[in-house]
Design an enzyme around this catalytic site. Sequence first.
Site, PDB file in Angstrom:
ATOM      1  N   ASP A  23       0.751  -1.130  -0.009  1.00  0.00           N
ATOM      2  CA  ASP A  23      -0.010   0.081   0.062  1.00  0.00           C
ATOM      3  C   ASP A  23       0.792   1.223  -0.077  1.00  0.00           C
ATOM      4  OD1 ASP A  23       1.035  -0.297   2.727  1.00  0.00           O
ATOM      5  OD2 ASP A  23      -1.126  -0.049   3.705  1.00  0.00           O
ATOM      6  N   SER A  24       2.209   1.254  -0.165  1.00  0.00           N
ATOM      7  CA  SER A  24       3.053   2.110  -0.409  1.00  0.00           C
ATOM      8  C   SER A  24       2.769   2.939  -1.662  1.00  0.00           C
ATOM      9  CB  SER A  24       4.619   1.765  -0.304  1.00  0.00           C
ATOM     10  OG  SER A  24       4.788   0.520  -1.022  1.00  0.00           O
ATOM     11  N   LYS A  31      -1.090  -9.321   3.506  1.00  0.00           N
ATOM     12  CA  LYS A  31      -0.103  -9.004   4.616  1.00  0.00           C
ATOM     13  C   LYS A  31      -0.963  -7.783   5.384  1.00  0.00           C
ATOM     14  CE  LYS A  31       3.411  -6.072   3.909  1.00  0.00           C
ATOM     15  NZ  LYS A  31       3.053  -4.858   4.698  1.00  0.00           N
ATOM     16  N   ASP A  40      -0.715  -6.080   0.090  1.00  0.00           N
ATOM     17  CA  ASP A  40      -1.298  -5.315   1.414  1.00  0.00           C
ATOM     18  C   ASP A  40      -2.668  -5.199   1.571  1.00  0.00           C
ATOM     19  OD1 ASP A  40       0.953  -4.715   3.072  1.00  0.00           O
ATOM     20  OD2 ASP A  40       1.374  -2.822   2.048  1.00  0.00           O
ATOM     21  N   GLU A  50       9.633  -3.947  10.063  1.00  0.00           N
ATOM     22  CA  GLU A  50      10.105  -2.545   9.530  1.00  0.00           C
ATOM     23  C   GLU A  50      10.509  -1.753  10.501  1.00  0.00           C
ATOM     24  OE1 GLU A  50       6.841  -0.581   7.038  1.00  0.00           O
ATOM     25  OE2 GLU A  50       8.212   0.944   6.801  1.00  0.00           O
ATOM     26  N   GLU A 102      -0.826  -5.540   9.161  1.00  0.00           N
ATOM     27  CA  GLU A 102      -0.112  -4.721  10.133  1.00  0.00           C
ATOM     28  C   GLU A 102      -0.443  -5.101  11.361  1.00  0.00           C
ATOM     29  OE1 GLU A 102       0.618  -0.525   8.882  1.00  0.00           O
ATOM     30  OE2 GLU A 102       1.326  -1.122   6.800  1.00  0.00           O
TER      31      GLU A 102
HETATM   32  O1  KIV Z   1       3.463  -1.082   1.495  1.00  0.00           O
HETATM   33  C1  KIV Z   1       4.639  -1.506   1.584  1.00  0.00           C
HETATM   34  O2  KIV Z   1       5.515  -1.025   0.751  1.00  0.00           O
HETATM   35  C2  KIV Z   1       5.271  -2.279   2.536  1.00  0.00           C
HETATM   36  C3  KIV Z   1       6.741  -2.285   2.850  1.00  0.00           C
HETATM   37  C4  KIV Z   1       7.259  -0.873   3.558  1.00  0.00           C
HETATM   38  C5  KIV Z   1       7.254  -3.657   3.665  1.00  0.00           C
HETATM   39  O3  KIV Z   1       4.335  -2.733   3.645  1.00  0.00           O
END
Ligand code: KIV
Length: 267
Positions: free
Chosen positions: A47-48, A115, A86, A184, A117
């Site tokens: 989600d970056s 994924k 994510d 992270e 968090e």
């Molecule tokens: O969203 C992302 O790119 C991530 C990385 C920073 C691990 O979760």
Amino acid sequence: MNTKPVTLSTLAALKQGGERIVALTCYDASFCRLLEEAGVHVLLVGDSLGMVIQGQDTTVPVTLDDMVYHSACVARARRQALILVDMPFLTYATPDLALASAGRLMREGGAQMVKLEGGAPFVETVRRLTANGVPVCAHLGLLPQSIHRLGGYRYQGRDRASALAMLEDAVALQDAGAGLLVLECVPAELAREIACALRIPVIGIGAGNGCDGQVLVLHDLLGLNPRGAPRFSKDFLTGRGSLGAAVAAYAEAVRSGDFPGPEQTAY
Ligand code: KIV
């Protein structure tokens, strides 16, 4: 180039054999081809993308539709790397919601693993997802979706109490069925301790080189982040002349253990 599909068993075998896992974020079909060519094992549709593709200030505004769209773009080109996607902010706030969100990411987006968090509060969700056939990667340390609660992008687990809590969370998430863990912005020594304590592979970002693998935001390693790359990242493009050469250099540096070096590490 190895064309055997990467599975969770492949990643577990790499950990057992002491070979490092190479992961990178990936948001579209063209980069999917380039990353696979370099032998990247895990394509993280992170989600970056909210920050490096959409120009948002944080990852919070990213929607499930956004993730489905980018995941499907990657999935159309994917040949062998594992697609990890994510779950965006608040799309897994309850186990039922998490199941519905993961269902869309896998059915419509082609995700092979999702994924999320967070630590102890998400153990039950991880158990429900994995019991229903959804492979889960946990994410501890700095949690970018919690940025408004945290108040800044800072290293986590610096004191013994929070370090112990992180280790306990990691074990609980693994025992609930998580197949992978991302750490992270965690001090190198703590990240190494967690990676040694777990059976499952641990992928670090800003967590030193004692993890079982590394991940970076693609735009950071290409020197393309308009905000400037974080200290734990490295520009692999300058002086190399092509995107393919930059990604290949990153993959080789992870495999050899040269990246991250002391200058990208917090102790
Ligand atoms: O969203 C992302 O790119 C991530 C990385 C920073 C691990 O979760």
